[in-house]
Design an enzyme around this catalytic site. Structure first.
Site, PDB file in Angstrom:
ATOM      1  N   LEU A   1       0.860  -1.188   0.000  1.00  0.00           N
ATOM      2  CA  LEU A   1       0.000   0.000   0.000  1.00  0.00           C
ATOM      3  C   LEU A   1       0.896   1.237   0.000  1.00  0.00           C
ATOM      4  O   LEU A   1       1.636   1.449   0.959  1.00  0.00           O
ATOM      5  CB  LEU A   1      -0.852  -0.046   1.275  1.00  0.00           C
ATOM      6  CG  LEU A   1      -1.986   0.951   1.433  1.00  0.00           C
ATOM      7  CD1 LEU A   1      -3.065   0.734   0.379  1.00  0.00           C
ATOM      8  CD2 LEU A   1      -2.607   0.801   2.822  1.00  0.00           C
ATOM      9  N   HIS A   2       0.857   2.005  -1.069  1.00  0.00           N
ATOM     10  CA  HIS A   2       1.715   3.191  -1.086  1.00  0.00           C
ATOM     11  C   HIS A   2       1.204   4.331  -1.948  1.00  0.00           C
ATOM     12  O   HIS A   2       1.819   5.393  -2.006  1.00  0.00           O
ATOM     13  CB  HIS A   2       3.122   2.812  -1.571  1.00  0.00           C
ATOM     14  CG  HIS A   2       3.171   2.509  -3.036  1.00  0.00           C
ATOM     15  ND1 HIS A   2       2.818   1.296  -3.545  1.00  0.00           N
ATOM     16  CD2 HIS A   2       3.490   3.272  -4.093  1.00  0.00           C
ATOM     17  CE1 HIS A   2       2.936   1.302  -4.861  1.00  0.00           C
ATOM     18  NE2 HIS A   2       3.333   2.502  -5.226  1.00  0.00           N
TER      19      HIS A   2
END
Ligand code: UD1
Length: 399
Positions: free
Chosen positions: A231-232
């Site tokens: 998740l970024h």
């Protein structure tokens, strides 16, 4: 045009670029070796590898050179982080100097990161042909910086190497001449297939104290199956409310199944900025940890991450490439975005879009936990030979 020696500059900048260039470099090396053994030394492809330095941490860059056996870059521009304008601008300024000095016949860019756009722009402006690998992908969401990068890089390119029919259609719809579009397949598949055996030798499962047995009962011994998370995206992690919608879903799912979360530096900073450290368990750090089933680790290298994907019950991600890798590995993928530029992973593969909708994240994860996971097929030309097709086309065009 026919020349004896083809001089190419190949660009890498950020983590998702490395697995896309490694197979091309290998095929070029093999071509040059063959020319030499056939006594045709002059018939050669000279490649200069330029690293813009967009990513610079060991675990975001150097480890991929080691895992994928990529030679050291010939030139390192060292641009580092910054706003989109700063990063793109710095790459253009520095890369243009290299182009003037080296005068290549062709520049190859891959993917959709800021370095891709910047180098394509610098080359096209001074009339050096550009080849774009992974051309034609569209999410149709222009709030995504990568979408702008894709569109511009494609329209600046002379050679557009696409991975799937949807990409060809997007390019034709945008008015790009069909004789510039070459469907070659997926270079990510080349890297994945070439490294699967090596990934199986990774010791990451042991290091993290987990097992690969999907059918094993959940128990408290620490020897359990797991989900895997990345998740970024700024749209997911920069805004507190959006981030929390995902985190709430993850907290519920991780009560059933521990989730391993190799964490991107941007996301780590955001967790600290939002004061959410108590929600995550930080593995192998001295950081004070929370008590959920969300286990944060440092970013992983290519082989360790592939090993983790191979045995995961599911992968949740907002990355682009991981949607493809899970389809290749037959592992269910839940994409934490509202759109994808890789629709073939939905229509043919194992991917499902869940966005940042807490309920959908929980619902789709539970479906998988109950054994109702999506079974996909591997798309056409994702066969490990994309780089060979690219190099053959370049040889036919230039040499
Ligand atoms: C970039 C790509 C994205 C890709 C992602 C993979 C663009 C627009 N985005 O996003 O498509 O999915 O790479 O990681 O090009 N940082 C470090 N160390 C590093 C690199 C970055 O700490 O080695 C931190 C910095 O705080 C930096 C932030 O991460 O400001 C973001 O880095 P950046 O290269 O701007 O974009 P990514 O979010 O990594």
């Amino acid at each position: 045009m026919s020349i004896q020696r083809l001089k190419i500059i190949k660009i890498v900048g950020a983590r998702p670029n490395f697995m896309k260039i490694a197979p091309i470099l290998k095929i070029v090396k093999a071509f040059n070796r063959k020319s030499q053994t056939e006594g045709n030394r002059e018939h050669n492809i000279d490649i200069l590898l330029v690293h813009t330095g967009q990513h610079y941490d060991y675990k975001m860059s150097q480890i991929f050179f080691e895992d994928l056996e990529i030679p050291e870059p010939d030139i390192y521009l060292g641009v580092g982080s910054g706003t989109h304008g700063e990063q793109t601008g710095k790459v253009i300024i520095e890369f243009e100097k290299i182009l003037f000095a080296e005068k290549p016949d062709l520049v190859i860019v891959v993917g959709d990161v800021n370095s891709t756009l910047a180098c394509a722009l610098a080359a096209a402006k001074i009339d050096i042909p550009v080849a774009h690998v992974e051309a034609g992908l569209r999410s149709f969401d222009r709030t995504m910086p990568e979408e702008i990068n894709r569109i511009v890089a494609d329209h600046l390119s002379t050679y557009l190497f696409t991975p799937s029919p949807d990409a060809d259609e997007n390019l034709t719809r945008e008015g790009i001449q069909t004789n510039r579009i070459y469907r070659v397949g997926n270079v990510m598949a080349d890297s994945l297939l070439a490294n699967k055996e090596k990934a199986l030798r990774s010791r990451i499962l042991k290091t993290l104290g987990i097992t690969e047995d999907h059918n094993q009962e959940l128990n408290a011994s620490g020897n359990r199956p797991y989900g895997l998370l990345t998740l970024h995206r700024p749209s997911n992690v920069d805004d507190y409310d959006s981030f929390m919608k995902i985190v709430k879903g993850l907290q519920v799912v991780s009560e059933e199944l521990p989730i391993i979360f190799p964490i991107h530096p941007r996301t780590k900073k955001q967790i600290e900025a939002f004061g959410l450290q108590n929600i995550f368990q930080f593995v192998n750090t001295s950081q004070k940890t929370g008590n959920s089933g969300l286990y944060c680790t440092a970013p992983m290298g290519y082989l360790d991450f592939m090993r983790l994907m191979m045995s995961a019950t599911f992968v949740m991600t907002d990355s682009g490439g991981i949607q493809e890798e899970t389809t290749l590995l037959g592992i269910p993928c839940l994409t934490l975005r509202n759109t994808t530029e890789r629709p073939i992973t939905i229509s043919d593969g194992t991917n499902t879009i869940v966005g940042n909708d807490t309920d959908r994240i929980i619902e789709e994860a539970y479906k998988i936990l109950k054994g109702n996971s999506k079974k996909g097929v591997i798309p056409d030309l994702w066969d490990g030979k994309a780089a060979q097709r690219i190099v053959n086309l370049l040889i036919d065009s230039f040499l």
